[in-house]
Enzyme design. Sequence first.
Site, PDB file in Angstrom:
ATOM      1  N   GLU A  40      58.631  31.266 -53.642  1.00 56.46           N
ATOM      2  CA  GLU A  40      57.292  30.788 -53.993  1.00 56.46           C
ATOM      3  C   GLU A  40      56.949  31.155 -55.431  1.00 56.46           C
ATOM      4  O   GLU A  40      56.984  32.336 -55.791  1.00 56.46           O
ATOM      5  CB  GLU A  40      56.235  31.422 -53.081  1.00 56.46           C
ATOM      6  CG  GLU A  40      56.296  31.029 -51.624  1.00 56.46           C
ATOM      7  CD  GLU A  40      55.176  31.692 -50.843  1.00 56.46           C
ATOM      8  OE1 GLU A  40      54.417  30.972 -50.187  1.00 56.46           O
ATOM      9  OE2 GLU A  40      55.068  32.929 -50.897  1.00 56.46           O
ATOM     10  N   CYS A  41      56.619  30.189 -56.251  1.00 53.52           N
ATOM     11  CA  CYS A  41      56.103  30.387 -57.597  1.00 53.52           C
ATOM     12  C   CYS A  41      57.016  31.307 -58.421  1.00 53.52           C
ATOM     13  O   CYS A  41      58.037  30.863 -58.932  1.00 53.52           O
ATOM     14  CB  CYS A  41      54.668  30.900 -57.540  1.00 53.52           C
ATOM     15  SG  CYS A  41      53.757  30.663 -59.079  1.00 53.52           S
ATOM     16  N   GLY A  42      56.699  32.582 -58.549  1.00 52.11           N
ATOM     17  CA  GLY A  42      57.572  33.490 -59.271  1.00 52.11           C
ATOM     18  C   GLY A  42      58.960  33.536 -58.676  1.00 52.11           C
ATOM     19  O   GLY A  42      59.961  33.698 -59.394  1.00 52.11           O
TER      20      GLY A  42
END
Length: 462
Positions: free
Chosen positions: A345-347
């Site tokens: 997720e994201c990072g």
Amino acid sequence: MASPWLPPRSTVPPFSFLRGDMTTTTIRGECHAALITAPGSGQGKSMVTAALARLHRNAGRKVRVFKHGPDYLDPMVQEVASGQPVYQLHPWMTGEAECRWRLAEAAREADLILVEGSMGLFDGDPSSADLAILAGLPALPVIDAWGMAQTFGAVAQGLANYHPGLAIHEVIANRVGSPGHGRLLAESMPVGLSLLGAIPRHEAMTIPDRHLGLVQAGELAGLDAQLDAAAEVLKEAGLDRLPARVTLEAEAPEPPPRLLDGVQIAVARDDAFAFLYRANLDLLTQMGAELHFFSPLVESELPACDALWLPGGYPELHAAKLAANAPMLGAIRVHREAGKPILAECGGLMACMESLVDGEGRKHPMLGLLPGTARMAGKLTALGLQSLTTESGELRGHTYHHSLLETPLEPAAHARRLAGSPAEPVFVEGRLVASYFHGYFPSAPALTAAIFCGEPLRFTKE
């Protein structure tokens, strides 16, 4: 390796009402409660909420704090302030029923409930005001009084009269210049409104931030001492009085299906990967998963696991250290080559790329699980509520990042945009699911289980 700022997990999991007959159970609690809000961002409500929590905790009261909306960073500070777990409340993302239930459950054991709002009181849909009305909580606005005198009363009156269903009886003045300034503000209050307290400008009432919000609590040296000092500032300003008592009532939820019985999930958690909703962790455990936390920054091996979760965080601030940890990068690649599930997720997505260009323009090699580069943009590139819709359910959540993705890879699907920036692409490569989208797992337990079990995802369009 657990992050140092995360207190022990709650002993009351979110789906703890295992009833033999599975009949609906109503829970009810009564305690002092208020939603701490403001006319807009930057008024100081996060630190005021934390200082209030610490003030009443130091007085021997049990304080529970909640956060309106999809926020990871404020709850870290509020957990340190209150000494209790902090959960998100959002009528759309977490659902109205869950908002009512979490508050009612907390009211059964707490002396005080504080809900920190997001943005301005009426900003967003649903707004902080919508949550207060839904739950029956009075709103307590924090208004930055810098540069204001009698106009302060007009702002307070506007907030109090804007929506007839919202209760506002008191306001807090923040960043007050002098006792005389505080008296002017108190005298400006219209009939039916009063000034709860005037908080002077004080270094204890400020907390540093960076591009995604507040600096993570675990990175703030002396945070406990600062919170104690901030609590004393509020006490001297007369803010040690408890808000009104409210009765909170809700239906207890049924337990989730045990779709992850025996599944071992390795969860990255350190300064680079820290954006973890407590409700997500609780749900995985309630569905039968065994969670094993580890640090991609300092550890050389993955814990024994069937699936891997790389959550969001700040990989761009630690890219050099991540890139230098060859044993860990190799262990994650072996996990992928074995065909085991990964949620990034994201990072986590940024770490899965071939390279990451940080805010200084330096390029760092990453995991290389996906082709392309994640590049810091120097500005906000995405913000808003979104959801991922499949035949297994609708996973609700949000997006918020300051980087851009450069990749030839075609997404398997796009999240559905509710508000804000364009819908995020979702990449599925084998059993790797990666996106800038952050999901709130309790909104779709079956879909969550499917991701961590590596089952094929069947996306749908509305």
